[in-house]
Each structure stands twice: as C-alpha cells, then as structure tokens.
Design a protein around this motif. Structure first.
Motif, PDB file in Angstrom:
ATOM      1  N   GLN A 171      56.319  54.447 -72.618  1.00 34.34           N
ATOM      2  CA  GLN A 171      55.793  53.540 -71.609  1.00 34.34           C
ATOM      3  C   GLN A 171      54.274  53.390 -71.675  1.00 34.34           C
ATOM      4  O   GLN A 171      53.736  52.395 -71.224  1.00 34.34           O
ATOM      5  CB  GLN A 171      56.167  54.016 -70.203  1.00 34.34           C
ATOM      6  N   GLU A 172      53.586  54.381 -72.204  1.00 38.88           N
ATOM      7  CA  GLU A 172      52.133  54.337 -72.154  1.00 38.88           C
ATOM      8  C   GLU A 172      51.564  53.240 -73.038  1.00 38.88           C
ATOM      9  O   GLU A 172      50.455  52.786 -72.835  1.00 38.88           O
ATOM     10  CB  GLU A 172      51.562  55.703 -72.585  1.00 38.88           C
ATOM     11  N   GLY A 173      52.278  52.830 -74.047  1.00 39.76           N
ATOM     12  CA  GLY A 173      51.761  51.843 -74.983  1.00 39.76           C
ATOM     13  C   GLY A 173      51.787  50.440 -74.429  1.00 39.76           C
ATOM     14  O   GLY A 173      52.446  50.138 -73.457  1.00 39.76           O
ATOM     15  N   ASN A 174      51.036  49.562 -75.069  1.00 39.46           N
ATOM     16  CA  ASN A 174      51.055  48.137 -74.783  1.00 39.46           C
ATOM     17  C   ASN A 174      51.455  47.414 -76.063  1.00 39.46           C
ATOM     18  O   ASN A 174      51.140  47.862 -77.150  1.00 39.46           O
ATOM     19  CB  ASN A 174      49.668  47.647 -74.299  1.00 39.46           C
ATOM     20  N   PRO A 175      52.135  46.293 -75.984  1.00 35.94           N
ATOM     21  CA  PRO A 175      52.509  45.611 -74.746  1.00 35.94           C
ATOM     22  C   PRO A 175      53.742  46.233 -74.093  1.00 35.94           C
ATOM     23  O   PRO A 175      54.472  46.982 -74.733  1.00 35.94           O
ATOM     24  CB  PRO A 175      52.809  44.193 -75.225  1.00 35.94           C
ATOM     25  N   SER A 176      53.932  45.890 -72.848  1.00 39.10           N
ATOM     26  CA  SER A 176      55.122  46.327 -72.123  1.00 39.10           C
ATOM     27  C   SER A 176      56.253  45.327 -72.315  1.00 39.10           C
ATOM     28  O   SER A 176      56.049  44.215 -72.806  1.00 39.10           O
ATOM     29  CB  SER A 176      54.805  46.461 -70.630  1.00 39.10           C
ATOM     30  N   THR A 177      57.472  45.729 -71.903  1.00 41.42           N
ATOM     31  CA  THR A 177      58.623  44.832 -71.916  1.00 41.42           C
ATOM     32  C   THR A 177      59.049  44.562 -70.481  1.00 41.42           C
ATOM     33  O   THR A 177      59.284  45.500 -69.713  1.00 41.42           O
ATOM     34  CB  THR A 177      59.798  45.444 -72.700  1.00 41.42           C
ATOM     35  N   VAL A 178      59.126  43.303 -70.125  1.00 43.14           N
ATOM     36  CA  VAL A 178      59.572  42.898 -68.796  1.00 43.14           C
ATOM     37  C   VAL A 178      60.907  42.183 -68.949  1.00 43.14           C
ATOM     38  O   VAL A 178      61.003  41.156 -69.631  1.00 43.14           O
ATOM     39  CB  VAL A 178      58.550  41.960 -68.106  1.00 43.14           C
ATOM     40  N   ALA A 179      61.956  42.742 -68.345  1.00 46.58           N
ATOM     41  CA  ALA A 179      63.296  42.153 -68.407  1.00 46.58           C
ATOM     42  C   ALA A 179      63.508  41.274 -67.183  1.00 46.58           C
ATOM     43  O   ALA A 179      63.258  41.709 -66.052  1.00 46.58           O
ATOM     44  CB  ALA A 179      64.357  43.245 -68.475  1.00 46.58           C
ATOM     45  N   VAL A 180      63.957  40.053 -67.407  1.00 48.19           N
ATOM     46  CA  VAL A 180      64.125  39.076 -66.327  1.00 48.19           C
ATOM     47  C   VAL A 180      65.564  38.595 -66.298  1.00 48.19           C
ATOM     48  O   VAL A 180      66.111  38.192 -67.339  1.00 48.19           O
ATOM     49  CB  VAL A 180      63.168  37.879 -66.507  1.00 48.19           C
ATOM     50  N   ASN A 181      66.171  38.645 -65.111  1.00 49.75           N
ATOM     51  CA  ASN A 181      67.567  38.211 -64.933  1.00 49.75           C
ATOM     52  C   ASN A 181      67.619  36.935 -64.094  1.00 49.75           C
ATOM     53  O   ASN A 181      67.460  36.975 -62.885  1.00 49.75           O
ATOM     54  CB  ASN A 181      68.373  39.315 -64.237  1.00 49.75           C
ATOM     55  N   PRO A 182      67.841  35.772 -64.734  1.00 45.23           N
ATOM     56  CA  PRO A 182      68.071  34.536 -63.974  1.00 45.23           C
ATOM     57  C   PRO A 182      69.503  34.493 -63.452  1.00 45.23           C
ATOM     58  O   PRO A 182      70.412  35.129 -64.003  1.00 45.23           O
ATOM     59  CB  PRO A 182      67.844  33.424 -65.016  1.00 45.23           C
ATOM     60  N   MET A 183      69.699  33.737 -62.377  1.00 45.92           N
ATOM     61  CA  MET A 183      71.026  33.600 -61.768  1.00 45.92           C
ATOM     62  C   MET A 183      71.223  32.150 -61.329  1.00 45.92           C
ATOM     63  O   MET A 183      70.281  31.527 -60.837  1.00 45.92           O
ATOM     64  CB  MET A 183      71.144  34.541 -60.566  1.00 45.92           C
ATOM     65  N   PRO A 184      72.422  31.600 -61.460  1.00 46.50           N
ATOM     66  CA  PRO A 184      72.654  30.192 -61.097  1.00 46.50           C
ATOM     67  C   PRO A 184      72.831  29.953 -59.600  1.00 46.50           C
ATOM     68  O   PRO A 184      73.797  29.322 -59.156  1.00 46.50           O
ATOM     69  CB  PRO A 184      73.924  29.845 -61.881  1.00 46.50           C
ATOM     70  N   VAL A 185      71.888  30.454 -58.802  1.00 46.04           N
ATOM     71  CA  VAL A 185      71.919  30.207 -57.362  1.00 46.04           C
ATOM     72  C   VAL A 185      71.618  28.732 -57.116  1.00 46.04           C
ATOM     73  O   VAL A 185      70.645  28.200 -57.649  1.00 46.04           O
ATOM     74  CB  VAL A 185      70.890  31.091 -56.638  1.00 46.04           C
ATOM     75  N   TYR A 186      72.459  28.073 -56.330  1.00 42.93           N
ATOM     76  CA  TYR A 186      72.366  26.642 -56.022  1.00 42.93           C
ATOM     77  C   TYR A 186      72.699  25.747 -57.220  1.00 42.93           C
ATOM     78  O   TYR A 186      72.591  24.526 -57.115  1.00 42.93           O
ATOM     79  CB  TYR A 186      70.977  26.272 -55.465  1.00 42.93           C
ATOM     80  N   ASP A 187      73.096  26.320 -58.325  1.00 44.87           N
ATOM     81  CA  ASP A 187      73.418  25.542 -59.526  1.00 44.87           C
ATOM     82  C   ASP A 187      74.788  24.883 -59.365  1.00 44.87           C
ATOM     83  O   ASP A 187      75.774  25.568 -59.084  1.00 44.87           O
ATOM     84  CB  ASP A 187      73.415  26.483 -60.733  1.00 44.87           C
ATOM     85  N   ARG A 188      74.859  23.584 -59.563  1.00 47.13           N
ATOM     86  CA  ARG A 188      76.125  22.859 -59.396  1.00 47.13           C
ATOM     87  C   ARG A 188      77.188  23.323 -60.395  1.00 47.13           C
ATOM     88  O   ARG A 188      78.385  23.117 -60.183  1.00 47.13           O
ATOM     89  CB  ARG A 188      75.899  21.356 -59.557  1.00 47.13           C
TER      90      ARG A 188
END
Length: 474
Positions: free
Chosen positions: A271-288
């Motif tokens: 964890q001390e190193g750069n760059p970091s990893t950011v995990a992003v979870n999209p969700m189909p909220v309001y998606d038809r």
C-alpha cells in the motif's frame, strides 16, 4: 432390535441435520452468492457435516455454483418439464446448458406472424377487445393457479424431512421488485408449507425495505408470526418491521461479513507505493435496462458524476479498476468507459484502466484484494471489501449502505445518490485515499465484533435444531 435401530437413526439425524438454505438468489448476483457461500461455510464449521440444500430462483446455477442439491422457490417451466426432484451438482452444468439451448421459450405463432396479427386486430376493436383481453386474463389466471397448486404439492414433498428452512440475508423483505406477489408471497407460502411439515423456519440477517404495499405487510406479518427465529441486518430494517408489522426482531450483521470465517488485511508494504488502485463499482440505479422505476435524467446524472470521478482518479495518476457484482452492472461500466473515451487524455490513461468481470465470488474477492480503496454503489460491493480491510466510499441509493458505513467508522465517506455533487464525491475520494491506512486499522475492531455476533447467531441456529430433535424424540 427395533428400539436400537430407532436410537441409531435418531443419532444419525442429530449428526447430520438437513438444512434448506433459501433465498431469492441464483440470478448471478455475486453479493447474494457471497451470502450463500458464507452460510454454507459457517454451517459446516458449526455443525460438522450437515446435509445442505439450496432453494433458489435458479437451481441449475445454485447446484453447480455451491456443489449441493437444489430446488426452485417458484414454478419454472424449464425445470418442471423434466424434473420434480432436486438438481444434482454433478449434472447441473449439462442440464443448464440443455435448458438454454432447448428452445423452451414460448412457441412461435407461425413464420408469417398471421395468427398474431388477427388476434391483435380483434383485441383492438371496441367492445370485442376488452372481452377478449378479459377472457385471456381469466385463462392465464387459471393456468397460473393450476401451476401454483402443482408447485405447492411438490414443494411440500421436498420439505418432508428437512429440519430447518433457513431464509438467508439480502433484501428478502421488499416489494419494489415484483410487488406483494413477488418476495412477500413467496416467503409466506414456503413458511406456511414448512409449518405443515414440522420444519423449523429461521430468517437470519435479512434486510427489510423498500416496502410500500399494504398486502405486502399483511403477507409478511403472517410469515413472521409463523417463524421460529427472525433477525434483520440493520436497525433501519428492525424499525420498519416494528412500526408496520409490530415485530421486533434481533439485529445481526450481514452474513457476508463472515465469508471465509476470518478477515485478512492488506499488505501495508504494497500500500505504501504509488500509484494506488481505486476500485469503482457502478450500478444500474434508475437504468431502464434494469431498474423497477426508470428515470433517464437521474441515471444520466449518476453516470456523468461517476465518470468524472473516474477521470479524476486517472488524472491523479492512479489505477482505475471498474468491477461488477451483477451482470447488469457491466452495462453501466460500458457507459462510463464511453464517456472516458471522449477525454483527450484517454490514450494516456488506457493502460491504467482495468475492467473486472467476475462470475464467481472468489474472482470478485481477488479483484477487491488489488484495491487500496473502493467506491461502491451496490450494497455488497460495500460489504465485501470491508472484511479485506479496504475502506469504502459509498454512493448510497438506500439507507442500508449508509447505516453500515456509519457503523464501521466511515460515516463521513458516503453520499446520497439522489443528492450529491461531483465536487463532493471527488473531495471524499481524495480524503479517504490519503487516510486509508488509518481507516483500514480501525476496521479491524468492527469486523471482529461482526464475526463474534455472527458466531452467536449460528449457535442460536444450532440450539433451534437441537430443540427440534428433542421434540421429535418425545
């Protein structure tokens, strides 16, 4: 000799209780599958070698995924056309493939479409149309009722000899998807059948809400009045059931907090190193394409803000990992990537964009292991990183994720999906990333508490099974 044989049989049943793990899962939602995996692992830990069955929406998937016999919780034409018994794990894959290629969908009305056209013409006529539509509705109801009676008879036979029907986690008490005749009715009918077969019924760490229909509350009131044990996963769920049904259940953490029976924390050196990893979870909220109540403007605003966050993560020099916990999430991942491609820096960013499409819980957990922090919209995309010591920034579409983040010391790191700005989201992401080591350490105390609480709940289930055996012995 007969007495000795009876005692041996009774001892055998005590050693191997028969438990049906029940839920609205089997739809490739890895959050729900994590719950079932956690339940099976912990039941085996506490009970040794119980006979476990999965009662799910898709028994083919459940048998193959969890390696146990499986049965559907609702009538399925593709299942009952060939089966009345359990799906065996050894044959689940072949049978699932055969089902998907057998053309079991509704038959075509003809290559020219002529029958379809004259029926449609008649239904469009004044007076004649409403009569035909009413007659069709009556025929459909009679057909559905006949199928349901057949299903209930077969379901009852499968509960014979089951010691415990275990309704496990997730949002079982809701009616926004399917209305009262979806989740609430399904739970009521199975609980009623279980009582007819002397099967104990336990609801453990279940989420409640959204719930709106009066009939839904009536169904659930009947259901919970028959249950032998009830717990919910948060105070909001307890408050809803208490105010609308008059039930005050115990509160225990979400079952997926104890997926493997232990927590593992990230390697601080990595964890001390750069760059970091950011995990992003999209969700189909309001998606038809998915949501029960589509709203194009709200969905577009959500995707735009999420895309700006992703662009900021990449612009800050970090790695972006977009991940799904359910197949429909991948549609939103594609929407985000389309927006990122419009950025003139996309070619420079491309090497630092990863997309994780997981079909198994283990694959999802491996993706989360790579992250330093997680930005999550789905509830179990919030739950699962925590037991890995990964701090989470929540985009909360319902109170459950906000309550969880408050409880584990991350209360300043969530936004309301319907009321947040991109600037606020970016500021919270940067603050959490800089404080991630401190927050990861704090998670340990909360997760230890969750683990102990869940162990107490499993011991309560063991006591419930012992009561049943003592009752049978009298």
């Amino acid at each position: 000799m007969n007495t000795l044989s009876t005692e041996v049989d009774a001892a055998t049943r005590r050693r191997r209780p028969r438990i049906a793990v029940f839920g609205h899962y089997g739809n490739k939602n890895l959050g729900d599958e994590a719950i079932i995996e956690a339940v099976i692992n912990n039941l085996r830990h506490h009970l040794g070698d119980p006979e476990i069955y999965c009662f799910s929406i898709d028994p083919f998937d459940s048998a193959q995924r969890h390696g146990v016999k499986a049965f559907p919780i609702r009538y399925r034409r593709d299942f009952f056309a060939k089966h009345h018994g359990y799906i065996e794990p050894e044959s689940a894959s072949d049978q699932q493939q055969a089902t998907s290629t057998s053309g079991d969908s509704s038959p075509n009305t003809g290559s020219s479409g002529t029958p379809q056209s004259w029926k449609g013409h008649l239904k469009s006529l004044p007076l004649v149309g409403p009569l035909l539509r009413g007659a069709q509705a009556l025929l459909d109801f009679r057909h559905t009722a006949k199928q349901e009676v057949q299903f209930l008879r077969i379901a009852k036979s499968h509960l014979q000899g089951i010691d415990l029907l275990l309704v496990t986690g997730s949002n079982q008490f809701l009616d926004n998807f399917g209305g009262p005749w979806g989740f609430p009715y399904t739970l009521m009918k199975w609980t009623f059948i279980a009582k007819q077969t002397s099967t104990r019924v336990a609801f453990i760490s279940v989420g409640a809400g959204p719930l709106e229909k009066r009939l839904s509350f009536r169904f659930l009131k009947w259901t919970l009045s028959m249950a032998d044990y009830v717990s919910v996963r948060d105070e909001g769920s307890r408050a809803l059931l208490q105010s609308r049904i008059g039930v005050e259940p115990d509160v225990f953490p979400d079952i997926a907090h104890k997926l493997k029976g232990r927590q593992s924390f990230p390697d601080q050196k990595r964890q001390e190193g750069n760059p970091s990893t950011v995990a992003v979870n999209p969700m189909p909220v309001y998606d038809r394409r998915y949501w029960y109540e589509a709203d194009v403007d709200k969905f577009t605003a959500y995707v735009d803000k999420l895309s700006q966050l992703c662009a900021t993560i990449l612009g800050d020099g970090h790695t972006l990992e977009l991940f799904s916990t359910q197949e429909k999430d991948e549609n939103v991942i594609e929407d985000v990537v389309v927006r990122l491609r419009r950025n003139p820096e996309f070619e420079d960013w491309q090497a630092r964009i990863r997309i994780s499409r997981s079909s198994e819980v283990s694959e999802l957990m491996s993706a989360l292991e790579r992250a330093d922090i997680v930005v999550a919209t789905r509830f179990h995309a919030t739950v699962l990183p925590l037991q890995l010591g990964k701090p989470v920034l929540g985009i909360c579409y319902y109170r459950k994720a906000a309550e969880l983040l408050d409880d584990v010391g991350l209360g300043e790191y969530w936004v309301d999906l319907d009321d947040f700005t991109c600037e606020t989201l970016i500021q919270k992401y940067r603050t959490l990333l800089s404080n991630r080591h401190e927050k990861a350490k704090e998670l340990g105390e909360h997760l230890c508490r969750y683990s102990q609480d869940l162990d107490r709940q499993y011991l309560a289930l063991c006591g419930l099974l012992e009561q049943k055996h003592e009752s049978n012995g009298r």
